[in-house]
Design a protein around this motif. Structure first.
Motif, PDB file in Angstrom:
ATOM      1  N   GLN A 185      -5.320 -24.742  81.732  1.00 58.11           N
ATOM      2  CA  GLN A 185      -5.201 -26.194  81.857  1.00 58.11           C
ATOM      3  C   GLN A 185      -6.257 -26.895  81.013  1.00 58.11           C
ATOM      4  OE1 GLN A 185      -2.753 -27.573  83.150  1.00 58.11           O
ATOM      5  NE2 GLN A 185      -1.966 -26.466  84.915  1.00 58.11           N
ATOM      6  N   HIS A 188      -5.314 -26.650  77.345  1.00 53.42           N
ATOM      7  CA  HIS A 188      -4.233 -27.578  76.989  1.00 53.42           C
ATOM      8  C   HIS A 188      -4.747 -29.012  76.895  1.00 53.42           C
ATOM      9  CE1 HIS A 188      -0.391 -29.571  76.814  1.00 53.42           C
ATOM     10  NE2 HIS A 188      -0.610 -30.170  77.967  1.00 53.42           N
ATOM     11  N   SER A 189      -5.591 -29.415  77.853  1.00 58.70           N
ATOM     12  CA  SER A 189      -6.104 -30.788  77.853  1.00 58.70           C
ATOM     13  C   SER A 189      -6.998 -31.061  76.646  1.00 58.70           C
ATOM     14  CB  SER A 189      -6.881 -31.055  79.148  1.00 58.70           C
ATOM     15  OG  SER A 189      -8.042 -30.224  79.220  1.00 58.70           O
ATOM     16  N   GLU A 194      -1.108 -24.878  73.183  1.00 54.70           N
ATOM     17  CA  GLU A 194       0.151 -25.598  73.248  1.00 54.70           C
ATOM     18  C   GLU A 194       0.717 -25.563  74.669  1.00 54.70           C
ATOM     19  OE1 GLU A 194       1.641 -27.335  70.966  1.00 54.70           O
ATOM     20  OE2 GLU A 194       0.249 -26.860  69.338  1.00 54.70           O
ATOM     21  N   LYS A 195       1.442 -26.623  75.032  1.00 49.40           N
ATOM     22  CA  LYS A 195       2.030 -26.719  76.365  1.00 49.40           C
ATOM     23  C   LYS A 195       2.970 -25.548  76.643  1.00 49.40           C
ATOM     24  CE  LYS A 195       4.976 -29.727  79.198  1.00 49.40           C
ATOM     25  NZ  LYS A 195       6.033 -28.726  79.387  1.00 49.40           N
ATOM     26  N   GLU A 196       3.784 -25.164  75.647  1.00 46.97           N
ATOM     27  CA  GLU A 196       4.721 -24.070  75.847  1.00 46.97           C
ATOM     28  C   GLU A 196       4.007 -22.768  76.147  1.00 46.97           C
ATOM     29  OE1 GLU A 196       4.728 -26.145  73.357  1.00 46.97           O
ATOM     30  OE2 GLU A 196       6.560 -27.316  73.710  1.00 46.97           O
ATOM     31  N   ARG A 198       0.964 -22.458  77.469  1.00 45.96           N
ATOM     32  CA  ARG A 198       0.372 -22.582  78.806  1.00 45.96           C
ATOM     33  C   ARG A 198       1.419 -22.333  79.888  1.00 45.96           C
ATOM     34  NH1 ARG A 198      -0.365 -28.399  81.215  1.00 45.96           N
ATOM     35  NH2 ARG A 198       1.893 -28.028  81.142  1.00 45.96           N
ATOM     36  N   ASP A 199       2.596 -22.947  79.742  1.00 51.91           N
ATOM     37  CA  ASP A 199       3.641 -22.810  80.754  1.00 51.91           C
ATOM     38  C   ASP A 199       4.120 -21.373  80.883  1.00 51.91           C
ATOM     39  OD1 ASP A 199       3.471 -25.488  81.236  1.00 51.91           O
ATOM     40  OD2 ASP A 199       5.197 -26.052  80.025  1.00 51.91           O
ATOM     41  N   ARG A 378       7.351 -29.004  84.860  1.00 49.57           N
ATOM     42  CA  ARG A 378       7.139 -28.244  83.641  1.00 49.57           C
ATOM     43  C   ARG A 378       7.665 -28.997  82.418  1.00 49.57           C
ATOM     44  NH1 ARG A 378       8.377 -21.828  83.404  1.00 49.57           N
ATOM     45  NH2 ARG A 378       7.745 -21.412  81.266  1.00 49.57           N
ATOM     46  N   ASP A 381       5.539 -32.441  82.331  1.00 51.30           N
ATOM     47  CA  ASP A 381       4.091 -32.299  82.499  1.00 51.30           C
ATOM     48  C   ASP A 381       3.580 -33.213  83.612  1.00 51.30           C
ATOM     49  OD1 ASP A 381       1.861 -30.893  81.900  1.00 51.30           O
ATOM     50  OD2 ASP A 381       1.224 -32.138  80.211  1.00 51.30           O
TER      51      ASP A 381
END
Length: 435
Positions: A185, A188-189, A194-196, A198-199, A378, A381
């Motif tokens: 987290q 990402h912040s 990348e968000k993808e 992280r997810d 997801r 976000d």
């Protein structure tokens, strides 16, 4: 006079040297504490596997963090107090009563700069390297101070017990899962991750925490085949369905007696067409149960991690979910579990799956009521809670404490929810806006 000055000069240099040595020891203890507590155990483990003996010793030292901190702090306090006492004595002899204040000022500056800030800054910038270097001497310090540290630990735990605090020496402030999740987290912040990515990692980590009932397809949406239907109708249903596997029931939908794979059905029908005599009915005498597979049932409380292993072990991708009474609750596939890691998987047969979430020109979000909270979090976000409900419709019903009607609007958790459509007792469409 000369006979007096010489011993004084010798004492001055001896005491000054002792203070310098104690400051060096203080810097060592301060830097070691920071290095060993800030070093990543994962990185130390990786270095140890490559043959770094220092990293291996650092892993051993940091196993018992309470004993480590106790030994380092005890050693650090001993050398700091000793250095301050010697400095006070030296300055008092040189400057009289004003030497106490002067010694306090000088030692504060020396300890702060050279024994605290400087070594800790280096240690935190090179945590793993510094931890590997200081591990051996710190092991010796822990061994030497073990009796005193043990007594101090006993006293501290006794005092904490009096005030109602229980200390578990084997527990850590954060679990490994929470540490990884927090790092992802944070990355990402800060724009590093990348968000993808992280997810996907978080999705894989959460498989052991989530149950089958959270992601299964509800029984109301399962396409089934009645075993008593004529073979031609069964073939037509399979050809018109977007699914490869279909459950077969008899008399009532709760009574699942098999699972039909479209390929098995087509192979059987093709074989009958090839073998049948001209002008004869190829479906005559055909029983769909001859090509059906045995149904595989799983409990709704099973974790996704365990269920994925069962899928792989049994070489099957399809399971029917039942509750504790054996009642059919839903359907689960291997693809459903994989989607929790990589996101929505669509193919040419998925209808209207390319855009499960639609945005309006006003910035609102249109979603299906059956969409899971986890999926919308997801995709958008967001941080909607999923403790009390799995779907977005379930969350609205839980918060409203009633089944809303079309047109009702609710605001909670920092979002505005408008009911766009309702069928019977189900909320089928919502419009959501972040407040």
């Amino acid at each position: 006079m000369d006979s007096v000055a010489t011993p004084l000069d010798a004492t001055y240099w001896i005491v000054s040297g002792a203070i310098l040595l104690l400051l060096v020891m203080s810097a060592f203890f301060s830097g070691s504490e920071t290095a060993l507590t800030a070093a990543s155990r994962g990185k130390l483990k990786s270095r140890a596997e490559k043959g770094d003996r220092g990293a291996e010793r650092a892993l051993v030292v940091t196993e018992d963090s309470e004993r480590l901190i106790g030994s380092v702090l005890l050693g650090n306090n001993l050398v700091n107090i000793s250095a301050t006492s010697l400095a006070t004595s030296l300055f008092t002899r040189a400057f009289g009563d004003s030497g106490v204040a002067l010694a306090t000022l000088v030692m504060t500056l020396l300890v702060l700069i050279f024994a605290e800030v400087l070594p800790k800054t280096y240690a935190i910038s090179n945590a793993e390297t510094a931890a590997a270097r200081v591990a051996r001497p710190i092991q010796a310090v822990i061994f030497l101070l073990a009796p005193v540290v043990g007594a101090v630990r006993a006293i501290v735990r006794g005092l904490l017990y009096v005030v109602g605090v229980r200390v578990d020496p084997d527990s850590r402030i954060l679990s490994v899962h929470e540490e990884i999740a927090g790092a992802l987290q944070l990355g990402h912040s800060e724009g590093v991750l990348e968000k993808e990515h992280r997810d996907r990692i978080l999705g894989a980590l959460d498989l052991g925490e989530r149950t089958v009932e959270e992601i299964m397809l509800h029984r109301s949406k399962i396409a089934m085949i009645d075993a008593d239907l004529p073979p031609r109708e069964i073939l037509e249903i399979c050809l018109n369905s977007s699914h490869t596997r279909l459950p077969i029931f008899r008399n009532e939908q709760e009574n699942i007696i098999g699972v039909l794979h479209a390929k098995d059905l087509l192979r059987a029908i093709y074989a009958r067409y090839a073998a049948v005599q001209p002008n004869n009915e190829p479906f005559e005498g055909f029983d769909v149960m001859d090509v059906a597979m045995e149904p595989y049932f799983v409990p709704e409380t099973a974790t996704l991690d365990d269920q994925m292993r069962q899928f792989l072990r049994r070489a099957t991708h399809f399971a029917l979910v039942v509750d504790e009474y054996g009642t059919l609750q839903g359907l689960l596939t291997l693809e459903d579990i994989l989607e929790e890691i990589v996101g929505e998987i669509t193919d040419e047969f998925d209808i209207d799956e390319d855009h499960p979430i639609r945005r309006t020109e006003a910035g609102d979000v249109l979603v299906d009521g059956a969409m899971t909270i986890r999926d919308i979090n997801r995709a958008m976000d967001w941080q909607l809670p999923d403790d009390e409900a799995n779907t977005i419709a379930g969350l609205v019903i839980h918060e409203a404490q009633t089944i809303p009607v079309k047109g009702q609007v609710f605001s909670f958790h920092g979002f505005r929810f408008e009911i766009l459509d309702r069928r019977e007792n189900r909320i089928t469409r919502l419009k959501i806006r972040k407040l």
